[in-house]
Scaffold this motif. Sequence first.
Motif, PDB file in Angstrom:
ATOM      1  N   LEU A 321       0.903  -1.072  -0.007  1.00 40.38           N
ATOM      2  CA  LEU A 321      -0.065  -0.065  -0.010  1.00 40.38           C
ATOM      3  C   LEU A 321       0.905   1.326   0.019  1.00 40.38           C
ATOM      4  N   PRO A 322       0.555   2.265  -0.873  1.00 43.74           N
ATOM      5  CA  PRO A 322       1.457   3.400  -1.030  1.00 43.74           C
ATOM      6  C   PRO A 322       1.089   3.990   0.326  1.00 43.74           C
ATOM      7  N   LEU A 323       1.969   4.611   0.934  1.00 48.48           N
ATOM      8  CA  LEU A 323       1.856   5.538   2.270  1.00 48.48           C
ATOM      9  C   LEU A 323       1.337   6.849   2.240  1.00 48.48           C
ATOM     10  N   LYS A 329      -6.924   6.022   3.092  1.00 42.10           N
ATOM     11  CA  LYS A 329      -8.286   5.920   3.308  1.00 42.10           C
ATOM     12  C   LYS A 329      -9.232   5.257   2.101  1.00 42.10           C
ATOM     13  N   ALA A 330      -8.488   4.966   0.965  1.00 46.12           N
ATOM     14  CA  ALA A 330      -9.274   4.243  -0.113  1.00 46.12           C
ATOM     15  C   ALA A 330      -9.420   2.931   0.230  1.00 46.12           C
ATOM     16  N   TRP A 331      -8.187   2.345   0.480  1.00 47.79           N
ATOM     17  CA  TRP A 331      -7.870   0.931   0.843  1.00 47.79           C
ATOM     18  C   TRP A 331      -8.805   0.614   2.208  1.00 47.79           C
ATOM     19  N   ALA A 332      -8.806   1.548   2.923  1.00 44.68           N
ATOM     20  CA  ALA A 332      -9.597   1.223   4.336  1.00 44.68           C
ATOM     21  C   ALA A 332     -11.017   1.167   4.043  1.00 44.68           C
ATOM     22  N   THR A 333     -11.433   2.067   3.213  1.00 44.22           N
ATOM     23  CA  THR A 333     -12.809   1.782   2.673  1.00 44.22           C
ATOM     24  C   THR A 333     -13.205   0.448   1.980  1.00 44.22           C
ATOM     25  N   GLN A 334     -12.228   0.176   1.232  1.00 41.40           N
ATOM     26  CA  GLN A 334     -12.121  -0.993   0.441  1.00 41.40           C
ATOM     27  C   GLN A 334     -12.501  -2.326   1.297  1.00 41.40           C
ATOM     28  N   GLY A 336     -13.054  -2.198   4.468  1.00 41.15           N
ATOM     29  CA  GLY A 336     -14.016  -2.118   5.739  1.00 41.15           C
ATOM     30  C   GLY A 336     -13.593  -1.908   6.857  1.00 41.15           C
ATOM     31  N   LEU A 337     -12.311  -0.984   7.086  1.00 41.55           N
ATOM     32  CA  LEU A 337     -11.800  -0.635   8.318  1.00 41.55           C
ATOM     33  C   LEU A 337     -11.757   0.691   8.196  1.00 41.55           C
ATOM     34  N   HIS A 338     -11.804   0.923   9.770  1.00 41.22           N
ATOM     35  CA  HIS A 338     -11.290   2.742   9.919  1.00 41.22           C
ATOM     36  C   HIS A 338      -9.895   2.887   9.327  1.00 41.22           C
ATOM     37  N   PRO A 339      -9.578   4.092   8.538  1.00 42.54           N
ATOM     38  CA  PRO A 339      -8.484   4.243   8.368  1.00 42.54           C
ATOM     39  C   PRO A 339      -7.213   4.046   9.476  1.00 42.54           C
ATOM     40  N   GLY A 340      -7.761   4.842  10.906  1.00 43.76           N
ATOM     41  CA  GLY A 340      -6.787   4.781  11.941  1.00 43.76           C
ATOM     42  C   GLY A 340      -6.244   3.187  12.283  1.00 43.76           C
ATOM     43  N   HIS A 356       4.642   8.994  12.771  1.00 42.60           N
ATOM     44  CA  HIS A 356       4.321   9.680  11.386  1.00 42.60           C
ATOM     45  C   HIS A 356       3.131  10.488  11.058  1.00 42.60           C
ATOM     46  N   PRO A 357       2.985  11.426  10.359  1.00 39.38           N
ATOM     47  CA  PRO A 357       1.895  12.392   9.970  1.00 39.38           C
ATOM     48  C   PRO A 357       0.590  11.572   9.778  1.00 39.38           C
ATOM     49  N   LEU A 358       0.744  10.418   9.260  1.00 40.49           N
ATOM     50  CA  LEU A 358      -0.626   9.674   9.029  1.00 40.49           C
ATOM     51  C   LEU A 358      -1.426   9.094  10.334  1.00 40.49           C
ATOM     52  N   THR A 359      -0.488   9.360  11.611  1.00 39.61           N
ATOM     53  CA  THR A 359      -1.237   8.966  12.695  1.00 39.61           C
ATOM     54  C   THR A 359      -2.247   9.838  12.923  1.00 39.61           C
TER      55      THR A 359
END
Length: 371
Positions: A321-323, A329-334, A336-340, A356-359
Amino acid sequence: MTNEALRYQPVEVSPPGDTLRDLMDERSLSQAELSRRLGRPAQAVNEILAGKKEITEDTAIELERVLQVPAHFWLAREAQYREYLARGRAQCANKSAVPWVKAFPLKAMQAVGVLPSGRLTAGFVESLVEPMLSFFGVASPEGWEAQYDQLQAQFRRARPAAQTDVAAITAWLRMGEIEAQRREVPPFDATKLEAALPAMRALTVADAATIGKELSRLCAQAGVVLVFVPALQGAHVSGVARWLHGRPLIQLSLLGKWNDTFWFSFFHEVGHVLKHQSRRAVYLDDASSGDHTTSPDELEANRFASEVLLPPALVGELSRLPLTEASVKAWATQVGLHPGIVVGQLQHRQRLPWAHPLTRLKARYDIQTKA
């Protein structure tokens, strides 16, 4: 009837002999005459008047016959007086229980409403002995030791060497016990619990306000009690799985409140319920222990939680998965998980540093402690 009414205690209670003496004075009845009418030795009557001798059921009936005052009145007066004396003795004994009380996180227990509020002066701490005994449902510190301190032998910690404050842990466990007693669930059904896993996982993207109620409902349908109990200082426990009165109990502290930690902790405890059905073990878990544990049961529960959140078929996709925020967000939706949670998995697998900023995609929960 409220608890306050149940705990009402008069400042002072006179012996029933005082009432008896008042009635004798009203009727100009001497002690000698009362002794004759009762058919009792004068010494026995004197001891009743002085509160040294109890008024028994037989004596109460005899007094009823002589004075036309109901037997139940005398028995109630006697019981009230004896209780007053017993409470006085207990209050004196409470002084020796102060060190036991001080072992608990008193301020934290006050903050969650378990103990009465007040400044923890020496006198006030002594007054907490009775509320503490009532909270644990024991008659004495020895009763607590017999019922709760022995639980230490049943603790199964993710890290055995971790700090273990038995007083704080047992207080937190007791809070869960009290809440669990209010719940009625059918007999445990492991098949139903496994079948509910997809619906539980789907709640990772739900609003935090509905998660507690829905998770509790799904657990209850499978015969599992789920309770949310605020963390207590010194307990260092994020969750526990145990059997209580023949039914599995999952108790979560919401320690940290991050959603990735919450969901891993929840499914970790579900793993214990499904795979480690020891009726005596108390699985105390600290979410921060992670892979540091060497316990086979804990490692198995860790694997179970990871695979529920991220089935093995998706692990390869996550590794590629690209970071970027958009990709996560897109993969999380795909899937069925929360992006966090996806971010948490990336950090757990060391693809992302913890800072990391994605936190920022993680969510903090404020789940109600009652379903």
